[in-house]
Design an enzyme around this catalytic site. Structure first.
Site, PDB file in Angstrom:
ATOM      1  N   ASP A 228      19.801 -12.151 -60.348  1.00 40.08           N
ATOM      2  CA  ASP A 228      19.724 -11.392 -61.594  1.00 40.08           C
ATOM      3  C   ASP A 228      21.107 -11.359 -62.246  1.00 40.08           C
ATOM      4  O   ASP A 228      22.119 -11.104 -61.574  1.00 40.08           O
ATOM      5  CB  ASP A 228      19.241  -9.968 -61.312  1.00 40.08           C
ATOM      6  CG  ASP A 228      18.973  -9.194 -62.583  1.00 40.08           C
ATOM      7  OD1 ASP A 228      17.866  -9.357 -63.134  1.00 40.08           O
ATOM      8  OD2 ASP A 228      19.865  -8.455 -63.034  1.00 40.08           O
ATOM      9  N   ILE A 229      21.148 -11.609 -63.557  1.00 42.51           N
ATOM     10  CA  ILE A 229      22.413 -11.570 -64.287  1.00 42.51           C
ATOM     11  C   ILE A 229      22.841 -10.115 -64.446  1.00 42.51           C
ATOM     12  O   ILE A 229      22.063  -9.272 -64.918  1.00 42.51           O
ATOM     13  CB  ILE A 229      22.276 -12.235 -65.671  1.00 42.51           C
ATOM     14  CG1 ILE A 229      21.818 -13.691 -65.509  1.00 42.51           C
ATOM     15  CG2 ILE A 229      23.588 -12.176 -66.445  1.00 42.51           C
ATOM     16  CD1 ILE A 229      21.514 -14.378 -66.836  1.00 42.51           C
ATOM     17  N   GLU A 271      15.945 -11.838 -67.256  1.00 45.27           N
ATOM     18  CA  GLU A 271      17.208 -12.444 -66.825  1.00 45.27           C
ATOM     19  C   GLU A 271      17.228 -12.628 -65.311  1.00 45.27           C
ATOM     20  O   GLU A 271      18.272 -12.723 -64.699  1.00 45.27           O
ATOM     21  CB  GLU A 271      18.397 -11.587 -67.256  1.00 45.27           C
ATOM     22  CG  GLU A 271      18.498 -10.226 -66.619  1.00 45.27           C
ATOM     23  CD  GLU A 271      17.757  -9.136 -67.376  1.00 45.27           C
ATOM     24  OE1 GLU A 271      18.057  -7.959 -67.135  1.00 45.27           O
ATOM     25  OE2 GLU A 271      16.874  -9.452 -68.218  1.00 45.27           O
TER      26      GLU A 271
END
Length: 353
Positions: A228-229, A271
């Protein structure tokens, strides 16, 4: 983030069939070449009227070709329709139905439904059928106006039949290619994420289920990475959704570059990314996730996005266990991801027992 406008139902078909208009240009070239051959053929057969009709035909095809090149498709189709209908009619009236000129009218049938809206195509089809039948009935009650010798008539018939066969073959090949391309595009749209070109969630689920079945058969390890960003919403808020999209695309490329050919990678959420690593245990999967994390840290985001961005990812790693289903394995990776977020982000965490 700007979205492409949906295709209007009333938008001209010509805007949605660019391949067809390329084929129409090629057909203009072929038809003009055939008409040049007709010019010399009918002079040899002693039919100067039909010979000079072909000069007009070549001119019309040249103008139609130039109109297609300028995207004046309506003008081009009008010229092509007029040429074929008038030329076929004159050929039949002058030297008879047995000349085979009427076959050229049939080539419009498949093209109608590609170049026009359905209702318009049906109207034109009925008009074409009416013209064809009328021409046939007229030749029942009148003699050809400029008949030629039977041997010459047979030569013209065979020539026309050969040309129509060749044109139908070319158009059939085009339609087959167009359908194949459309099916390939639909399959790609059904299995990939439109932004990042990675597998979408649905396709990844199907592929991961196959890896689960293989694990149950062979016991060979399969690892899962959920990545996950970090603070992606802040990137969108600060730099805009267009930059956010470019970040997602580049992150997808960087993650994919760190994987092996047999590894699977998908855009799992907004994301969030999911990677499935066959024949990989926890330690090796953790090392892969670390390579991804470091690759993102080292990347020059200014060169990629035009914006100065500090971007990191967090990752959770799990491994299939006996008795697992797909959800349980991914859930453990999700919980590990949550711990990496809670632990300060920009880190990789392994599942816990």
């Amino acid at each position: 983030m700007s979205r492409p406008k949906p295709m209007s139902a009333r938008e001209p078909i010509r805007e949605r069939r660019p391949q067809f208009w390329q084929v129409a240009k090629r057909c203009c070239q072929i038809a003009a070449t055939v008409d040049v051959a007709f010019f010399f053929l009918f002079h040899l057969l002693g039919s100067p009227i039909l010979a000079w009709v072909n000069v007009v035909s070549v001119t019309m095809y040249v103008v139609a070709y130039r109109a297609l090149a300028r995207k004046q498709n309506g003008l081009a189709m009008s010229l092509i329709w007029a040429e074929v209908i008038i030329h076929a009619g004159l050929g039949v009236l002058l030297i008879g139905w047995e000349s085979g000129f009427h076959y050229f009218l049939l080539m419009f049938i498949p093209a109608l439904f590609v170049s026009m809206a359905l209702r318009t195509a049906v109207i034109f089809l009925v008009a074409l059928w009416s013209y064809y039948i009328t021409l046939y009935l007229v030749m029942w009650v009148i003699e050809p106006l400029q008949p030629i010798a039977p041997g010459a008539l047979l030569a013209v018939y065979l020539f026309n039949l050969s040309v129509v066969f060749a044109m139908f073959s070319y158009l059939s090949f085009f339609y087959l290619t167009m359908v194949t391309t459309a099916n390939r595009k639909l399959r790609r749209m059904a299995t990939t994420d439109s932004l990042t070109a990675l597998f979408n969630r649905r396709q990844m689920t199907e592929l991961a289920e196959k890896e689960l079945a293989r694990f149950q058969r062979t016991g060979r390890p399969v690892a899962f990475l959920v990545l996950d960003i970090d603070h992606f919403k802040a990137i969108n808020d600060r730099h805009g959704h267009e930059v956010g999209d470019r970040v997602l695309i580049e992150v997808a490329n960087l993650i994919k570059a760190q994987l092996r050919t047999q590894d699977l990678i998908s855009r799992w959420g907004g994301e969030e990314f999911l990677a499935v690593l066959p024949d990989t245990g926890l330690d090796s999967a953790q090392a892969s996730a670390e390579r991804m994390r470091k690759a993102l840290l080292a990347h020059d985001w200014l060169a990629t996005t035009g914006e100065s961005i500090d971007l990191t990812i967090s990752a959770g790693v799990s491994e299939l266990r006996p008795g697992d289903n797909l959800n349980s394995a991914i859930s453990r990776a999700d919980r590990a991801l949550y711990r990496s977020k809670e632990g300060g982000r920009n880190r990789v965490e392994l599942e816990t027992i």
